[in-house]
Every structure is written in structure tokens, then in C-alpha cells.
Design a protein around this motif. Structure first.
Motif, PDB file in Angstrom:
ATOM      1  N   ILE A 193      -4.233 -64.545  -7.920  1.00 15.89           N
ATOM      2  CA  ILE A 193      -3.986 -65.165  -6.117  1.00 15.89           C
ATOM      3  C   ILE A 193      -5.868 -65.444  -5.630  1.00 15.89           C
ATOM      4  N   VAL A 194      -6.320 -65.705  -5.558  1.00 13.89           N
ATOM      5  CA  VAL A 194      -7.894 -66.063  -4.963  1.00 13.89           C
ATOM      6  C   VAL A 194      -7.554 -65.975  -2.938  1.00 13.89           C
ATOM      7  N   PHE A 195      -8.879 -65.445  -3.378  1.00 12.07           N
ATOM      8  CA  PHE A 195      -8.381 -66.216  -1.518  1.00 12.07           C
ATOM      9  C   PHE A 195      -9.913 -65.683  -1.254  1.00 12.07           C
ATOM     10  N   ARG A 196     -10.443 -66.562  -0.306  1.00  7.91           N
ATOM     11  CA  ARG A 196     -11.636 -67.090   0.278  1.00  7.91           C
ATOM     12  C   ARG A 196     -12.390 -66.427   1.107  1.00  7.91           C
ATOM     13  N   LEU A 197     -13.098 -66.449   1.656  1.00  7.57           N
ATOM     14  CA  LEU A 197     -13.903 -65.024   3.004  1.00  7.57           C
ATOM     15  C   LEU A 197     -15.302 -65.163   3.127  1.00  7.57           C
ATOM     16  N   GLN A 198     -15.315 -65.855   4.546  1.00  5.51           N
ATOM     17  CA  GLN A 198     -16.690 -65.653   4.857  1.00  5.51           C
ATOM     18  C   GLN A 198     -17.385 -64.926   6.212  1.00  5.51           C
ATOM     19  N   GLU A 199     -18.054 -64.073   5.593  1.00  5.84           N
ATOM     20  CA  GLU A 199     -18.411 -63.042   7.045  1.00  5.84           C
ATOM     21  C   GLU A 199     -20.244 -63.366   7.034  1.00  5.84           C
ATOM     22  N   ASP A 200     -20.677 -62.858   8.039  1.00  7.02           N
ATOM     23  CA  ASP A 200     -21.800 -62.419   8.197  1.00  7.02           C
ATOM     24  C   ASP A 200     -22.697 -63.321   7.416  1.00  7.02           C
ATOM     25  N   GLY A 201     -22.482 -64.490   7.328  1.00  9.05           N
ATOM     26  CA  GLY A 201     -22.500 -65.672   6.800  1.00  9.05           C
ATOM     27  C   GLY A 201     -23.054 -65.886   4.761  1.00  9.05           C
ATOM     28  N   ALA A 202     -22.312 -64.606   4.496  1.00  9.20           N
ATOM     29  CA  ALA A 202     -21.733 -64.947   3.341  1.00  9.20           C
ATOM     30  C   ALA A 202     -20.756 -64.807   3.238  1.00  9.20           C
ATOM     31  N   ASP A 203     -20.529 -65.784   1.855  1.00 12.50           N
ATOM     32  CA  ASP A 203     -19.242 -66.269   1.500  1.00 12.50           C
ATOM     33  C   ASP A 203     -18.552 -65.397  -0.052  1.00 12.50           C
ATOM     34  N   TYR A 204     -17.329 -64.606   0.338  1.00  9.47           N
ATOM     35  CA  TYR A 204     -17.182 -64.367  -0.809  1.00  9.47           C
ATOM     36  C   TYR A 204     -15.449 -64.480  -1.339  1.00  9.47           C
ATOM     37  N   LEU A 205     -15.248 -64.583  -2.498  1.00 10.25           N
ATOM     38  CA  LEU A 205     -14.385 -64.977  -3.363  1.00 10.25           C
ATOM     39  C   LEU A 205     -13.267 -63.664  -3.486  1.00 10.25           C
TER      40      LEU A 205
END
Length: 141
Positions: A57-69
Motif C-alpha cells: 500500500i502507498v500513502f501520501r501525506l503533506q505535513e508542515d509544507g513537505a510531501d511524503y510517500l
């Protein structure tokens, strides 16, 4: 961090949560990458057998101006890695190089909770060929 295997994760099963930061300004590349994986899902799923991958499973999260996978994987030991002779794996690696910062941050698994029918299916797929499927892995007593 403690590296002792949690009792709830059977021997031979690998449970991973990995995080990678999307390169600054590469959010559109991340969109393209995830769209490619979704558009070519049949090719992606076809690779899971040789990888002994039961769940990915792949999730994506935007947090504190950064984008993470975030990648979540449940697989058996001894599975093959990416095969760069396959177009989907080659395209996957190329897109990763354009999109994410090198490396991964790995979380340490603490507990695996699966209802028996799901557990049986995951272990049968990920640990096929093993001499026996491990018991529940729960502490006795």
C-alpha cells in the motif's frame, strides 16, 4: 530502537513501513508516479508473486509544507526485488529517482493484527513453500 521481533509477527514474515520525502518542487512528479502505478495496476500486481508480497500500500501525506510517500509492505522473506528487465519495474525506479529524495526512513513494527481468515491468506501467500506455517506467534501462558 529495540530490534526484537514482536511475537505477533510470524517468523519469515516481513512487515515494513517506509517513508520517503518528495523532492522540493516534485509534487507533480509524485502525482504522475502514483497515477502511473494506478493506471498500470495489473502490471504492478503481476510483480507481487516473485516478490512474495502479500500486501503493498502507498500513502501520501503533506505535513508542515513537505510531501511524503509511505510504503506499507507485508511479505515473505526471500522474495525477489525489482526486475529492471520488466517495463513496470524500470519505469517505477525511474519515476522514484525523479520524485523522491534518496533513501527511506524505516519504522519499527510493533504489532501485527490480522483476523484468522486474512492471516491464513497472508501467510499462505507470503510463506508458500515453507515447511510449515508458523503458529499464531502469540505468547503462551
Amino acid at each position: 530502537m529495540d530490534t526484537e521481533r514482536p511475537a505477533s509477527i510470524p517468523p519469515g514474515l516481513i512487515v515494513e513501513l517506509s517513508r520517503a520525502k518528495v523532492k522540493p518542487g516534485a509534487q507533480a512528479e509524485a502525482d504522475r508516479w502514483m497515477r502511473m502505478l494506478n493506471d498500470r495496476i495489473d502490471e504492478c500486481v503481476a510483480t507481487l508473486d516473485r516478490e512474495r508480497m502479500a500486501i503493498e500500500i502507498v500513502f501520501r501525506l503533506q505535513e508542515d509544507g513537505a510531501d511524503y510517500l509511505y510504503w506499507v509492505c507485508v511479505k515473505g522473506e526471500g522474495g525477489a526485488g525489482l526486475d529492471l528487465d520488466l517495463p513496470i519495474d524500470r519505469d517505477h525506479v525511474e519515476q522514484a529517482m525523479r520524485t523522491k529524495e534518496p533513501g527511506w526512513v524505516e519504522a519499527e513494527p510493533q504489532v501485527l493484527m490480522l483476523p484468522d481468515p486474512v492471516r491464513e491468506a497472508v501467510l499462505a501467500w507470503a510463506l508458500r513453500g515453507e515447511s510449515s506455517v508458523p503458529d499464531r506467534g502469540r505468547p503462551h501462558g
